[in-house]
Design a protein around this motif. Structure first.
Motif, mmCIF file in Angstrom:
data_model
loop_
_atom_site.group_PDB
_atom_site.id
_atom_site.type_symbol
_atom_site.label_atom_id
_atom_site.label_comp_id
_atom_site.label_asym_id
_atom_site.label_seq_id
_atom_site.Cartn_x
_atom_site.Cartn_y
_atom_site.Cartn_z
ATOM 1 N N CYS A 126 5.537 10.706 -4.623
ATOM 2 C CA CYS A 126 5.929 9.601 -3.728
ATOM 3 C C CYS A 126 6.692 10.154 -2.525
ATOM 4 O O CYS A 126 7.731 10.791 -2.686
ATOM 5 C CB CYS A 126 6.795 8.588 -4.480
ATOM 6 N N PRO A 127 6.204 9.934 -1.304
ATOM 7 C CA PRO A 127 6.873 10.523 -0.139
ATOM 8 C C PRO A 127 8.245 9.920 0.151
ATOM 9 O O PRO A 127 9.007 10.488 0.922
ATOM 10 C CB PRO A 127 5.900 10.233 1.015
ATOM 11 N N ALA A 183 10.597 6.676 -4.044
ATOM 12 C CA ALA A 183 10.867 5.283 -4.447
ATOM 13 C C ALA A 183 10.628 5.052 -5.939
ATOM 14 O O ALA A 183 11.005 4.017 -6.469
ATOM 15 C CB ALA A 183 9.969 4.340 -3.647
ATOM 16 N N CYS A 237 10.122 2.302 -0.382
ATOM 17 C CA CYS A 237 8.657 2.269 -0.291
ATOM 18 C C CYS A 237 8.234 1.586 1.009
ATOM 19 O O CYS A 237 7.469 2.151 1.793
ATOM 20 C CB CYS A 237 8.094 1.531 -1.499
ATOM 21 N N ASP A 288 -0.279 1.316 3.969
ATOM 22 C CA ASP A 288 0.435 0.937 2.737
ATOM 23 C C ASP A 288 0.471 2.126 1.760
ATOM 24 O O ASP A 288 0.516 1.932 0.540
ATOM 25 C CB ASP A 288 -0.170 -0.325 2.098
ATOM 26 N N CYS A 289 0.415 3.314 2.297
ATOM 27 C CA CYS A 289 0.642 4.592 1.591
ATOM 28 C C CYS A 289 -0.303 4.808 0.401
ATOM 29 O O CYS A 289 -1.254 5.551 0.502
ATOM 30 C CB CYS A 289 2.113 4.711 1.169
ATOM 31 N N SER A 290 -0.007 4.199 -0.738
ATOM 32 C CA SER A 290 -0.859 4.288 -1.935
ATOM 33 C C SER A 290 -0.999 5.693 -2.516
ATOM 34 O O SER A 290 -1.934 5.985 -3.253
ATOM 35 C CB SER A 290 -2.265 3.737 -1.672
ATOM 36 N N LYS A 291 -0.083 6.587 -2.154
ATOM 37 C CA LYS A 291 -0.137 7.947 -2.709
ATOM 38 C C LYS A 291 -0.012 7.892 -4.238
ATOM 39 O O LYS A 291 -0.698 8.617 -4.960
ATOM 40 C CB LYS A 291 1.001 8.778 -2.106
ATOM 41 N N CYS A 292 0.861 7.014 -4.722
ATOM 42 C CA CYS A 292 1.071 6.885 -6.171
ATOM 43 C C CYS A 292 -0.230 6.485 -6.858
ATOM 44 O O CYS A 292 -0.596 7.014 -7.914
ATOM 45 C CB CYS A 292 2.171 5.875 -6.476
ATOM 46 N N TRP A 352 6.190 2.753 4.564
ATOM 47 C CA TRP A 352 4.993 2.086 5.123
ATOM 48 C C TRP A 352 5.164 1.845 6.623
ATOM 49 O O TRP A 352 4.215 1.978 7.377
ATOM 50 C CB TRP A 352 4.764 0.735 4.453
HETATM 51 S S1 SF4 Z 1 3.164 3.326 -2.044
HETATM 52 FE FE1 SF4 Z 1 3.754 4.428 -3.895
HETATM 53 S S2 SF4 Z 1 3.847 6.585 -3.272
HETATM 54 FE FE2 SF4 Z 1 3.846 5.373 -1.401
HETATM 55 S S3 SF4 Z 1 5.986 5.108 -0.860
HETATM 56 FE FE3 SF4 Z 1 5.406 3.336 -2.083
HETATM 57 S S4 SF4 Z 1 5.909 3.865 -4.201
HETATM 58 FE FE4 SF4 Z 1 5.903 5.750 -3.009
#
Ligand code: SF4
Ligand code: SF4
Length: 449
Positions: free
Chosen positions: A351-352, A355, A377, A387-391, A381
């Protein structure tokens, strides 16, 4: 005899490894394919030694014994510690969620009232207000064309807001709860839903007060008896680029898809003479993951999203609440998901914005669970513009729904020993911190940002 047993097992393992190489190549997982190929070569070389040099039958007995033991350890069900999941005891006020707070305009009455009641949020929220914002120019992942495309999907979903509820037919169509429940589920799946489930609507599914648009500050009084949860799949190719622009393009597209299904389903139910309301992006009275969990569609994991059995968190959800009599599904209580999440932590590591918690579940509002830092989080964004979605990208449950990953999912569900094996395997094949992949070919349009 032991020589033949060893040979049969070795060939089976090799076939599995080599098919996994092809599956990985097909998934564009080059790193995994390379490692699986290397494993196949090392495995073949090591195993050919005792055959070439005619080792004794005793050696083959030991070798086949070790193979059988490993296979048994992986496939015999070992339940592990039971992690109780609890239902929420309180309702959430939608005015406290980030999307609602992001809509507050400084110096307006709403803004002043909200922060006088929640002064603890002002400093945190001023951080995201300094950033350019979701889908805005000047953000780290800005892509004019793809942001315009995502915005077009959100714009279209927004036009549904006048259609989430509507007029009831005066004539009721008589149909049994069993038949209509089955019909609705089958029709939703036929229309593109990944899954559809039903639960009785509980108080904790509902926001206490509205927090968006015209519903802001209004006490929500939904009296429907049932809720239907619908999920749709997000494309793996698109989410693999997280946190770049295609991921938000895909989120928006699937909010539109699932929103369309929910609005149509609610209208259909009203046409049969029963009240129904669709809950779609930007227009919710319910907390979709909680409804979907109780409707038997998944479990809530470390990152706070619904973890579905076939696609993990790689879904979008919409809900229809209704007075139509239906047959609810059994509540989902999948111990293996919580147990796997306790060990995994891959989303927390990648998670960048840090969060996601690294700790075990904690008591929050009287319930044992995980909770992400929604301010951190959302602030990310507004920096990235997506909306990132790396997780969601890195979660081992997000792998495609195919033979290879379904075997792993089955193993994870079945055995605590397999869970450790699967986690090590996921790190080995995809990396502890999987990198973002290239944009799908058709999205690599050269535009002057
Ligand atoms: S979308 Fe997931 S990975 Fe990205 S900032 Fe939010 S909690 Fe962290
Ligand atoms: S990445 Fe791991 S810890 Fe996070 S939700 Fe997925 S399985 Fe659970």
């Amino acid at each position: 005899m032991f020589k033949i047993i060893t040979l049969i097992i070795a060939v089976a393992v090799l076939i599995f490894l080599i098919s996994s190489v092809f599956i990985s190549l097909n998934e564009n997982e080059k790193h995994a394919a390379y490692r699986l190929l290397s494993l196949s070569v090392i495995f073949s070389l090591l195993l050919s030694v005792p055959f070439i040099f005619h080792f004794s039958e005793f050696y083959f007995a030991v070798l086949s014994g070790i193979f059988i033991l490993i296979i048994l350890l992986l496939i015999i069900p070992v339940k592990g510690k039971l992690h109780k999941t609890e239902t929420p005891k309180t309702q959430i006020d939608e005015r406290n969620i980030m999307f609602s707070r992001a809509e507050l305009i400084p110096e307006t009455e709403r803004f002043i009232n909200y922060y006088s009641e929640h002064p603890e949020n002002l400093e945190k929220d001023n951080k995201f207000r300094k950033n350019s914002g979701l889908l805005q120019a000047g953000t780290a992942k800005y892509n004019s064309l793809l942001f315009a495309l995502a915005d077009a999907s959100f714009y279209t979903v927004e036009s549904f807001k006048y259609r989430v509820d509507g007029k009831l037919s005066e004539t009721k169509i008589p149909v049994s709860p069993e038949k209509i429940t089955e019909f609705i589920k089958k029709y939703m799946e036929f229309s593109g839903a990944k899954a559809c489930g039903v639960t009785e609507l509980k108080k904790y599914h509902l926001y206490s007060y509205g927090g968006r648009g015209g519903a802001y500050g209004k006490k929500l009084t939904n009296t429907h008896k049932f809720a239907i949860a619908i999920t749709v799949e997000m494309s793996k190719k698109m989410t693999d680029t997280a946190p770049a622009a295609p991921t938000v393009t895909e989120s928006a597209r699937q909010y539109l898809e699932v929103g369309k299904l929910a609005v149509q389903l609610a209208a259909f139910i009203r046409n049969t003479g029963y009240s129904a309301r669709a809950h779609i992006d930007g227009n919710y009275e319910v907390i979709c993951p909680l409804v979907a969990k109780d409707a038997g569609l998944g479990e809530i994991g470390r990152m706070g999203l619904l973890m579905t059995p076939e696609l993990g968190p790689r879904v979008r959800i919409a809900v229809v609440t209704t007075s139509l009599e239906m047959i609810p599904d059994n509540q989902f209580q999948e111990n293996s998901v919580i147990d796997f999440c306790i060990q995994c932590k891959k989303c927390a590591v990648t998670c960048p914005s840090q969060a996601i918690s690294f700790s075990d579940r904690e008591k929050i509002n009287e319930v044992i669970r995980w909770q992400i830092n929604q301010e951190a989080c959302y602030t990310y964004w507004t920096k990235s513009g997506t909306d990132c979605s790396k997780c969601l990208q890195v979660c081992p449950y997000s792998h495609p729904n195919n033979f290879l990953h379904n075997i792993v999912r089955k193993g994870i569900k079945n055995s605590v020993i397999f869970r450790k094996f699967a986690l090590t395997g996921d790190d080995f094949l995809y990396g502890k911190k999987p990198k973002a992949k290239a944009f799908p070919e058709f999205m690599k349009i050269d535009v002057n940002n």
